[in-house]
Design a protein around this motif. Structure first.
Motif, PDB file in Angstrom:
ATOM      1  N   UNK A 165       0.839  -1.200   0.000  1.00 55.60           N
ATOM      2  CA  UNK A 165       0.000   0.000   0.000  1.00 55.60           C
ATOM      3  C   UNK A 165       0.875   1.252   0.000  1.00 55.60           C
ATOM      4  N   UNK A 166       1.922   1.240   0.803  1.00 60.25           N
ATOM      5  CA  UNK A 166       2.812   2.391   0.890  1.00 60.25           C
ATOM      6  C   UNK A 166       3.492   2.679  -0.447  1.00 60.25           C
ATOM      7  N   UNK A 167       3.970   1.632  -1.110  1.00 59.87           N
ATOM      8  CA  UNK A 167       4.636   1.810  -2.403  1.00 59.87           C
ATOM      9  C   UNK A 167       3.645   2.307  -3.453  1.00 59.87           C
ATOM     10  N   UNK A 203       2.960   5.919  -2.958  1.00 56.77           N
ATOM     11  CA  UNK A 203       4.076   6.766  -3.416  1.00 56.77           C
ATOM     12  C   UNK A 203       4.117   6.851  -4.939  1.00 56.77           C
ATOM     13  N   UNK A 204       3.839   5.744  -5.610  1.00 59.25           N
ATOM     14  CA  UNK A 204       3.804   5.745  -7.074  1.00 59.25           C
ATOM     15  C   UNK A 204       2.710   6.689  -7.574  1.00 59.25           C
ATOM     16  N   UNK A 205       1.606   6.739  -6.847  1.00 59.74           N
ATOM     17  CA  UNK A 205       0.491   7.622  -7.233  1.00 59.74           C
ATOM     18  C   UNK A 205       0.721   9.069  -6.827  1.00 59.74           C
ATOM     19  N   UNK A 231       3.071   6.234   6.862  1.00 60.28           N
ATOM     20  CA  UNK A 231       4.040   6.808   7.800  1.00 60.28           C
ATOM     21  C   UNK A 231       4.683   5.691   8.636  1.00 60.28           C
ATOM     22  N   UNK A 232       5.995   5.689   8.661  1.00 59.47           N
ATOM     23  CA  UNK A 232       6.723   4.737   9.482  1.00 59.47           C
ATOM     24  C   UNK A 232       6.727   3.321   8.950  1.00 59.47           C
TER      25      UNK A 232
END
Length: 162
Positions: free
Chosen positions: A29-31, A34-36, A42-43
């Motif tokens: 989800x974090x990646x 970031x791609x979007x 966070x963290x």
């Protein structure tokens, strides 16, 4: 005796697997975020660090149950079964004592780091939380190794008759 060892080891390993799965989802989800062009979770790296410690500690009992540790039997394969059984028994006692010592020192480390109040930088997760699965894992691995050591002599005697 085998039933409780198996259940305990599998429950702890399942918890470890759930932790790995959960952190894998979090990183994914974090990646994607970031791609979007959005801010990632966070963290997320703190969660990865914590989950690695959790998983490693929780997988220890299953590894002990399956005797999945590295074994070098290059020099013992030619020995009689009973001699190898005695050597295995000695190693099981050694593992049990080592796991018990690690558990003891991890409990003391947990108490010290908890008293110190150290927390992760971004999420403020108490660092002592990372010690909990290691205490569970090393304690359970020790119990399993002791149980295996008590069962091994019976196995050796029954195997020789066959």
């Amino acid at each position: 005796m085998l039933t409780w060892m198996d259940r305990l080891a599998r429950i702890l390993a399942a918890l470890g697997g759930a932790v790995v799965f959960g952190v894998a989802l979090t990183v994914t989800v974090s990646v994607v975020m970031r791609v979007l062009g959005l801010q990632g979770v966070r963290g997320d790296f703190e969660l990865v660090e914590m989950s690695c410690v959790w998983a490693a500690g929780l997988f220890l009992p299953l590894c002990q149950l399956k005797r999945g540790h590295v074994m070098v039997d290059l020099f013992t394969n030619w020995l009689a079964y009973r001699v190898r059984a005695v050597i295995d028994w000695i190693w099981l006692i050694g593992f049990a004592l080592a796991w018990a010592a690690l558990c003891y020192f991890t409990v003391h480390g947990l108490a010290e780091i908890r008293a110190y109040g150290d927390q992760t930088m971004l999420l403020s997760i108490p660092v002592w939380w990372a010690y909990v699965p290691s205490v569970l894992g090393t304690g359970a691995a020790s119990l399993i190794a002791f149980a295996q050591a008590t069962l091994l002599p019976r196995e050796a005697v029954s195997e020789v008759g066959h």
